[in-house]
Structures are given as structure tokens and as C-alpha cells.
Write a protein that holds these residues in place. Structure first.
Motif, PDB file in Angstrom:
ATOM      1  N   UNK B 230      48.820  42.936  41.492  1.00  0.00           N
ATOM      2  CA  UNK B 230      48.108  43.804  42.435  1.00  0.00           C
ATOM      3  C   UNK B 230      49.096  44.654  43.220  1.00  0.00           C
ATOM      4  N   UNK B 248      47.358  45.084  35.293  1.00  0.00           N
ATOM      5  CA  UNK B 248      46.328  44.058  35.314  1.00  0.00           C
ATOM      6  C   UNK B 248      44.993  44.683  34.930  1.00  0.00           C
ATOM      7  N   UNK B 250      42.049  43.990  35.582  1.00  0.00           N
ATOM      8  CA  UNK B 250      41.070  44.139  36.661  1.00  0.00           C
ATOM      9  C   UNK B 250      41.254  45.464  37.397  1.00  0.00           C
ATOM     10  N   UNK B 251      42.467  46.018  37.351  1.00  0.00           N
ATOM     11  CA  UNK B 251      42.731  47.265  38.073  1.00  0.00           C
ATOM     12  C   UNK B 251      42.444  48.504  37.230  1.00  0.00           C
ATOM     13  N   UNK B 252      42.151  48.310  35.923  1.00  0.00           N
ATOM     14  CA  UNK B 252      42.008  49.473  35.042  1.00  0.00           C
ATOM     15  C   UNK B 252      40.927  50.456  35.472  1.00  0.00           C
ATOM     16  N   UNK B 253      39.721  49.954  35.825  1.00  0.00           N
ATOM     17  CA  UNK B 253      38.690  50.934  36.184  1.00  0.00           C
ATOM     18  C   UNK B 253      39.155  51.842  37.325  1.00  0.00           C
ATOM     19  N   UNK B 254      39.828  51.225  38.296  1.00  0.00           N
ATOM     20  CA  UNK B 254      40.287  51.994  39.446  1.00  0.00           C
ATOM     21  C   UNK B 254      41.377  52.986  39.052  1.00  0.00           C
ATOM     22  N   UNK B 323      38.420  42.785  30.259  1.00  0.00           N
ATOM     23  CA  UNK B 323      37.649  44.025  30.189  1.00  0.00           C
ATOM     24  C   UNK B 323      37.845  44.720  28.846  1.00  0.00           C
TER      25      UNK B 323
END
Lengths: 293, 532
Positions: B230, B248, B250-254, B323
Motif C-alpha cells: 500500500x 498489489x 487490490x490497488x489496480x482499480x484505483x 481480481x
């Protein structure tokens, strides 16, 4: 007035004057009861791996799982219902905090009474030990102990006891020193009562009010500390997340909009600690004779 | 009373303000500087000390190998311009002319000899490069720029092996690792000169203007170590670094939603798998449901191993944990790599079949076990383990999940303790062929042959060993590829390990930069360029 003359009634009446404190007390009792009854009221057992399915992971609040269970506060990355996870997590926090609080209070009281009653080198030895202990930051002691002993609920309790006993010892010693020089103790000594009786039946009850206040504050502190340790990953096992671990797990999703994994346990933690602290503050006011009207 | 500021104080104050301002200036303001955020911790600058991906990545900036690998791990000329087989057991390498080390001294065959010697010499290596030089029986210097290697057996992989041995200057053949870390001995021929190394924090490099190959775009490169994923993402978004690796998921969409950020992705050579203890009759973490050790290790039974594999929802892990940024695995390397069998498909998720297989194996009510893994080594390793626990629980095996920091986990799970029963590990095929995982993970452990070095379950299958030995003695590529494919099919039919997924390597960078994503996960500043 006649109906106000038992100490407990006077205490209750005093306490009730502050409506905020009463609200906090009610809230705390409600949270505590819900956490203790979590096995009966929560929709899922979040520690039973068989009930988890990765395909239910990261569901937003209000969505239903494949089995039809509605996640009112969403689900975490492993498909745990957040409502259940928070209740179970709170139960763990309370168990750890209350158990360690009682043990630490017992140890600290014994040390504090001994130091105050015997004085001299006993006092010096015990109180310098307390000073040394208090000079280490709590989190440091906990991290070292858990690194040495490993993870687990029992080990967290041990770590919290080691951290907290000194606060109780210091508090009890301070009030016991005052009590020890009062006439009723001298009278008891003149009657040649056994030391044990003087210490525990005469001095200790009169030291209780500050002990109760410290105990309340310390329980809030140890809940926060347990959450911190779990957040750092040295607390409880990952398959049985407590509040701190839930917050840590959700932390990395926050940037991506999956806020509920960290947010709701955080709110639960906040509300719990604030309500305990409000009650503790009021107790201090009520039990402190100097602040009495 | 008067308040006086003396002159030195003023100038100190001005200097401090200037320094602070410089530190906070966006890095992009200095066009020739590149700051990279790396996820893996660099343990040493000594290129022969520790065979670890982050170390090898840094070494590839300062040093060259005889043979280089391109982004798809194909071999390309490095310090050797060509290499040929003279006979079955002799390789000849022609060395590049007019190459100079950073200290100005010329490079020749003696440096190669010295580097090979140093690989065998370097003390206290936690993971040695000997595996790459083992095949060489004799080194013959023909002339200053021609070198021959004699091998005891045919060694088809020698050029691949040479692509992992960094060439140091012969003047530093006996320099200890500390001299490299402090920079005195960190003298290579690579595209960057060594400037500074702060362990756990950063490596600073400066362009080698005399480099023999394409000149890097960047005059100064700082490789910052940011282990927390993060924090790495945050540093990229804030502009503190211009490129990060190991994004990471989890950070891809952002990141994808941000106009200032570009993403590069490629299928990795890294397989993530479960290793199963198949050596001991009693395995330390396999018990009955009351917690007593089982008299017979169920993992020795092929049906139990297959049941475990079928209990795993690989598609679910890929979709929910990553994801979609991973590939369910049924073999040892993804399609497209050398020696991959096209018959190996991921096992279908089938809890019913898993329960049936367990019953056939004599465990109709399951048993209990603990699975172990790291929590800081592979992307989302801890989450994957947490997801697998419930999957095993659902087919009737009471499962506990324990994760640990890599340093502890990797050492106690290996020889001589072999502390665990079921372990999550990853294997990146540094050579880009299936022989790499086969030799390290599935071949019977044998110190003298250098096989099974990471075979923590101590799986042993004579058929696999035999096919692999034949493949390793076959110089002709098509025949070797076929033998390797057969060996991996044999190992998978026996479920020697449980493949989970192949990673996808992800880089995030500020708009205006381009990086060709590499299958071997390394981040090489010489290949980071302004996009246009």
C-alpha cells in the motif's frame, strides 16, 4: 435524607447526575452483552472455516451471499460476515482485556499494599521495579514478549498483565500510604489484629475507589493495545480475527473503495473505548472525595 | 532586549530551507533522475552472495553476465557475443571486445575465470550460485577473448546457466561481501555505476557513460525499497517514485482510474504451489481431529494429494484475491515457456470428487492439518492461504492456517528441520524452462547432483528422475522439450506438488514512462524509457 445513606445508593445517585455517562454506561452494557452472546445472535460463525467461501469475499454492505445470508455491514476478503466478525472480535477483546485486567489488578494490589504497609527496603525495591517497568513503552514490552512466546490468546493476556500491573501497584500504594497513617489502622494495630486482616479488611476496602477508576481506564487501554498488536500481526491467529486484525486486513483495500472491512470494526472499537472512558471519567468524579460537593 | 541572529545561523537556516525544498521537489522536475519503488528487500550488492530475485535485479544494473535474458527470458548476447557447442561436452564463448570496467580496466577472459572461482569461494552464502557453475569441469582460456568450458556430461543448459553468473573484476575475486556492500568492490561492466547502498532502504546508481550497450536514459537512479504494497502504491500516486513493481491487485482499480498512471503486465515465470511432505511416515502437522499425530502420513497416498488439489477453487482465488490478475495452474510453468506440456490443465474445482477420493484413500471423515506459508514474500500470499483453509475444511479436513515472516518460514521449512507438512511456496524459473522447477522442486534431493535443492516435501519418483536425467543430457532442443514435458506430466499425474496459480507481474508507472514488463519479475532501470 434517609433513603440516600447507603454508600452504593449515594454512588448511583451521584453517577446518574451526568446524563452522558449514563448513556455511555447503557451503550457499554449493550455492546458487552451483544459480544458475550455472539454465538447466539450473530448470523455466521466467522471462525468456522467451513462456513466461509472465497466467492463471497469483499461484498458491499447489504448484499447477500450465495447461500442467501445478507451481509449488513459487508464481508471481508475471505467471505466473513462483518457483523459476525465484529461481534466475535469484540468478545475476544473483552475476554482478553477483562481477564488481564483482573490478574493485573490482583498482582498490582498485592505489590502496592505490601510496599505501603511494610515501607523501608520493601517499598524501595518494589517501587523502583515499578518505575523501571513504567519507563518501557507498553507496545515495546508487548512486542518483545509476543516475539519470544509466540501468538495466542493466553500469551496476549500474559503480555497485558506484564504491562498493566505496575499502574495498579502505584495507585494502590499511594492510597494505602494515606490510609495506613489513619487512626482506624492504628486502632486495629493496637488491638493486635493479624496483619493480613488489617491489610485486606481495613486498608484495602478504603483503597478501592481509585482502583476501580484505574481498572476502568486500563480495560479501555488494553482493548486498544490488543487491537494494536493484532493490527501489527503479532496478536491472534489470522483465521480468528479480532478487531485489530480486521482493521489491518481491510486497510489495504481502503484506497480501492472497499472501505467497510476497516471502517466498521474501527467504529466498533471507537464506540467501545469511548463509552468505557466516559464511564471511567464519571466514576473518577463520583468516587473522588475531594470532588464531592 | 535585542534579538540578534548571527550570520552563520542565517546561512544555516537558508541552507536547511533549500535542502528541505529540494527534498520535496517533485522527482520529475529533475528530468535525468529516476526513482523506483521496489517491493523486494535487497540483502547485498555482492552478486555472488545470495541467489535472490531482488539482489539479482540490482546486480543486473551494475554487472553484466556472459549471456543476458530479454524480457521473455530468451538468451541474448551479453559479455559474450556468441557461443557454440564444439562437441557434446565442450562449449566455446567468444567475449566482447573493448569492454571496460567502471574503474577503467579492460575486461577479458581472466575476469570470467575469476568470477567463476569467486562463485565457489564466497563465504556464508545463504543461497549459492554454485548450481549454475556445477556443470563446468574445466575452464580453458584460449585467448584473451575466447573461453571454453568442458563439462563432465552433456550440458545443454550451460548458456542459460551463464545468464545468472555476474562477472566481477579479477581484482576483486577475493573481496568479501562487505566490500561490495560498501562499494569498494562493486565494480562491474554494467550500464550503471554503484553509488550508495543503505540496507533495507535504498540503492543509488549513476549512469556508466562508457557502457558497451545502449546507454540508459537516466543519469541517476534511486531504487527505494518499499516493502509495504500500500505504501508503494501511495508513493507512486504521490509522485515520490516514478515506477513501482509488484503492484498489489487490490490497488489496480484505483491506479487504472488515474490518468497520471500507466500499468504494465506480463505472465510471470513464477508458479505458486503447495509442497506436501511425502517423506516421513508421521508428518508433524497431520493429525486426527483430536490432535493426535496420525500413524500413517496421508500425504504419501496419491489419492489424498489429488483430493487436496480438487478441493481448491483456483478460479475463485484468481478472481477474488487477485481480481483476475493471475492464471490458474495445472503444471509447472505457463504456456509459451520451453518444455511446457500442453496436456497439463488445472484441476477442476470439485469438492464432491475430493470427498470421494479421501474416502477411497481411507479417510471418509477427513483428518486435521495445519498449512504454513509466508506473509511477506509473494503478492497476497497470506490471503491465498486464508482462502485455501476454508476450501480444505469444506471437504472434511479440519485446517489451521499459520503464516510467518519469510525469514523464519523459509529457514525452518527447509533442511535439516523440515518443520512443516503442507507449505505454500513459489518458484520462478530463472532459466525460463521447465527443467528449472523440475530439478529444484520435484527431483529427488541429491546434493552431489544438485537436484531437489528446494524439494521441501522430499517428493521422489524414479520415473521423473529418469526422464529428467535424460532431458538434461540431451542437447537437441526439440527432443529435450519433449522429455521435459513427459517428466512434468509424470510428476503431475502423481500430484508431486499442488500447483495453484501463475503470477502476473505488474508494474505501475507515471504517465510518460514506458517499461517492457519482464517475465522474471526484475525491474531494470536501463529499460525504463520516456514514452513517445
Amino acid at each position: 435524607m434517609a433513603d440516600l445513606d447507603t454508600p452504593f445508593r449515594r454512588f448511583v445517585a451521584d453517577f446518574r447526575e451526568d446524563k452522558v455517562a449514563v448513556g455511555a454506561a447503557v451503550l457499554f452494557v449493550a455492546i458487552f452483552a451483544a459480544a458475550m452472546a455472539c454465538a447466539y445472535i450473530s448470523p455466521q460463525n466467522p471462525y468456522d472455516l467451513r462456513q466461509l467461501d472465497i466467492m463471497d469475499g469483499k461484498m458491499p454492505p447489504g448484499k447477500a451471499s450465495m447461500d442467501g445470508l445478507v451481509f449488513w455491514l459487508g464481508s471481508d476478503g475471505q467471505g466473513r460476515d462483518m457483523v459476525s466478525a465484529i461481534l466475535y472480535g469484540l468478545r475476544t477483546s473483552f475476554l482478553v482485556a477483562v481477564t488481564s485486567g483482573f490478574i493485573a489488578a490482583a498482582v498490582g494490589t498485592a505489590v502496592g499494599l505490601a510496599a505501603a504497609y511494610y515501607g523501608g527496603w520493601v517499598d524501595t525495591l518494589l517501587m523502583r521495579t515499578v518505575d523501571i517497568k513504567l519507563s518501557f513503552p507498553a507496545i515495546l514490552i508487548a512486542l518483545v514478549l509476543l516475539a519470544v512466546f509466540g501468538q495466542g490468546t493466553g500469551k496476549i493476556v500474559v503480555a497485558l498483565v506484564v504491562i498493566q500491573w505496575a499502574y495498579y501497584a502505584r495507585t494502590v500504594r499511594a492510597s494505602a500510604l494515606v490510609e495506613r497513617r489513619k487512626e482506624y489502622v492504628e486502632a486495629a494495630q493496637c488491638l493486635a489484629l493479624p496483619q493480613r486482616r488489617i491489610l485486606f479488611r481495613h486498608i484495602l476496602p478504603n483503597c478501592l475507589p481509585p482502583l476501580i477508576v484505574v481498572g476502568t481506564i486500563q480495560i479501555a487501554n488494553s482493548i486498544a493495545l490488543e487491537a494494536t498488536l493484532s493490527f501489527l500481526g503479532v496478536g491472534l491467529p489470522i483465521t480468528e480475527p479480532s478487531l485489530g486484525l480486521l482493521i489491518a486486513n481491510g486497510f489495504e483495500y481502503i484506497l480501492s473503495g472497499v472501505y467497510w472491512i476497516s471502517f466498521f470494526p474501527g467504529v466498533a472499537l471507537l464506540v467501545t473505548i469511548v463509552s468505557i472512558n466516559l464511564v471511567g471519567d464519571r466514576l473518577r468524579d463520583v468516587l473522588n472525595p475531594r470532588l464531592q460537593k | 532586549m535585542r534579538f540578534v541572529l548571527c550570520r552563520p545561523m542565517i546561512s544555516i537556516a537558508v541552507a536547511a530551507v533549500a535542502a528541505v525544498a529540494a527534498a520535496f521537489l517533485p522527482a520529475s522536475a529533475r528530468a535525468q533522475d529516476l526513482v523506483v519503488g521496489l517491493g523486494g528487500n535487497v540483502t547485498s550488492i555482492d552478486p555472488h552472495f545470495h541467489n535472490l530475485s531482488p539482489n539479482n535485479g540490482v546486480a543486473a544494473h551494475v554487472f553484466d553476465r556472459l549471456v543476458h535474458q530479454d524480457a521473455q527470458q530468451r538468451l541474448v548476447p551479453g559479455l559474450a557475443t556468441e557461443w557454440t557447442v564444439l562437441d557434446d561436452t565442450t562449449w566455446e564463448f567468444k567475449l566482447r571486445q573493448n569492454v571496460r570496467f567502471h574503474d577503467g580496466t579492460p575486461f577479458d577472459a581472466e575476469d570470467v575465470v575469476a568470477s567463476l572461482k569467486r562463485v565457489a569461494w564466497v563465504p556464508n552464502s545463504p543461497s549459492s550460485f554454485l548450481i549454475s557453475t556445477r556443470a563446468i569441469a574445466e575452464t580453458i582460456v584460449v585467448d584473451s577473448h575466447t573461453i571454453r568450458f568442458r563439462t563432465a556430461r552433456p550440458a545443454p543448459l550451460l548458456p542459460v546457466d551463464m545468464s545468472s553468473v555476474n562477472i566481477v573484476s579479477k581484482r576483486h575475486v577475493e573481496s568479501p561481501t562487505g566490500d561490495f556492500n560498501q562499494g569498494r568492490a562493486a565494480v562491474g561492466t554494467g550500464p550503471f555505476r554503484f553509488v550508495d547502498f543503505a540496507p533495507g532502504e535504498r540503492v543509488v546508481l549513476a549512469r556508466n557513460d562508457n557502457y558497451w550497450g545502449p546507454k540508459p536514459h537516466w543519469a541517476r537512479v534511486t531504487l527505494r525499497i518499499i516493502a509495504n504494497p500500500s505504501a508503494r502504491t501511495a508513493a507512486l500516486l504521490a509522485g515520490d517514485v516514478q515506477l513501482i513493481d509488484q503492484v498489489q491487485t487490490a490497488d489496480l482499480p484505483r491506479l487504472r482510474g488515474n490518468q497520471q498512471i500507466a500499468i504494465a503486465r506480463v505472465t510471470s515465470n513464477r508458479l505458486i504451489f503447495l509442497a506436501l511432505d511425502q517423506n516421513r511416515d508421521q508428518s508433524p502437522f497431520i493429525t486426527d481431529k483430536q490432535g493426535a499425530l496420525l500413524p500413517n502420513n496421508p500425504l504419501k497416498n496419491r489419492r489424498v494429494r489429488q483430493a487436496l488439489s480438487r478441493a481448491i477453487n483456483r478460479a475463485g482465488i484468481v478472481q477474488r484475491v487477485f481480481d483476475g490478475e493471475a492464471i490458474p495452474a495445472g503444471g509447472l510453468l505457463p504456456e509459451g515457456f520451453f518444455g511446457v506440456s500442453d496436456k497439463l490443465k488445472p484441476d477442476a474445482f470439485d469438492p464432491e470428487a475430493a470427498r470421494r477420493l479421501l474416502a477411497e484413500a481411507g479417510y471418509p471423515n477427513g483428518f486435521a492439518m495445519t498449512i504454513h506459508g509466508p506473509n511477506d514474500r509473494y503478492p497476497d500470499d497470506e490471503k491465498v492461504l486464508q482462502a485455501i483453509g476454508p476450501m480444505f475444511a469444506r471437504v472434511g479436513i479440519d485446517t489451521r492456517v499459520v503464516t510467518q515472516p519469510w525469514a523464519t518460514y523459509a529457514s525452518v521449512s527447509s533442511a535439516p528441520t523440515y518443520a512443516y507438512s503442507i507449505m505454500l511456496f513459489g518458484w520462478g524459473a530463472a532459466t525460463g524452462e521447465v527443467s528449472s522447477p523440475l530439478r529444484s522442486l520435484l527431483a529427488t534431493p541429491n546434493r552431489d547432483l544438485g537436484t531437489g535443492a528446494s524439494n521441501r516435501g522430499r517428493y521422489s519418483n524414479p520415473q521423473v528422475d529418469e526422464l529428467l536425467a535424460r532431458a538434461m543430457a540431451t542437447v537437441a532442443d526439440p527432443a529435450r522439450a519433449r522429455l521435459l514435458a513427459e517428466a512434468s506430466e509424470a510428476a503431475m499425474a502423481d500430484q508431486g506438488l499442488i500447483p495453484l496459480y501463475y503470477q502476473i507481474n505488474l508494474w505501475g508507472m507515471r504517465k510518460g514512462l514506458s517499461y517492457e514488463p519482464r517475465a522474471d519479475e526484475t525491474t531494470l532501470a536501463q529499460f525504463v524509457r520516456p514514452a513517445n
